[in-house]
Design a protein around this motif. Structure first.
Motif: not given
Length: 199
Positions: A170-199
């Motif tokens: 559980t120290n790594v959290i993956v979030a999928g965002i299907p409605g993201s337009n960040d790539s320049g294409f409508a609803n192309s989506g993206r995945v962001q990965v977060y790492r928690r520090s410590g325990n």
């Protein structure tokens, strides 16, 4: 197997209160684990999303309602499930995930929600939602859950929702965002990965 039926009306309960059933499979037979977990209000819709987990002698079911409330139930034996935790009614969540931090031996819950520039879980009336993930970990008992961190996505959801997952204790959290337009294409989506520090 955890199965939610948010449109169901349990016996002697309010209309569309919702139901959750837990089943086990031994390779031959499917058997219901415990009794029915029932919603408690009209159109509550318990069971919109359900996760089930066993660890350290504890069995937990975490369920999302149609109204955005998250409820945690623990097995009490004798086919009973006890409600051990419920999020505040003024907080509206859209996604949930449950994992085990094997370093601390505690359950960790990830609750997804959206905001429109305010730091409380409320829905947006227009496009441009910002996604958040709130992490909770159980305290000394399963009736108490403490907030560990609140993550904010760097991109808007554009009402496309989200999907959550855990990795590496559980120290790594993956979030999928299907409605993201960040790539320049409508609803192309993206995945962001977060790492928690410590325990």
């Amino acid at each position: 197997l955890a199965m939610g039926s948010p449109g169901s009306t349990p016996d002697n309960r309010d209309s569309a209160a919702g139901l959750v059933h837990i089943y086990s499979y031994d390779g031959t037979t499917t058997t219901q684990v415990g009794g029915d977990i029932e919603g408690s209000g009209v159109d509550q819709g318990l069971g919109k999303q359900v996760v089930y987990m066993e660890y350290g002698g504890n069995t937990l079911v975490m369920a999302l309602t149609q109204t955005g409330i998250v409820e945690v139930f623990r097995s009490a034996g004798n086919s009973n499930w006890l409600n051990s935790f419920t999020t505040p009614q003024d907080e509206i969540y859209t996604q949930l995930q449950l994992g085990i931090n094997q370093v601390t031996g505690k359950f960790t819950a990830a609750l997804g929600y959206t905001t429109c520039g305010i730091l409380i879980p409320l829905p947006c009336l227009i496009d441009g939602e910002t996604g958040h993930v709130k992490l909770l970990e159980n305290g000394q008992n399963l009736n108490t859950w403490n907030e560990e961190v609140d993550l904010e996505f760097s991109s808007a959801l554009n009402n496309g929702g989200m999907a959550l997952g855990f990795a590496l204790n559980t120290n790594v959290i993956v979030a999928g965002i299907p409605g993201s337009n960040d790539s320049g294409f409508a609803n192309s989506g993206r995945v962001q990965v977060y790492r928690r520090s410590g325990n």
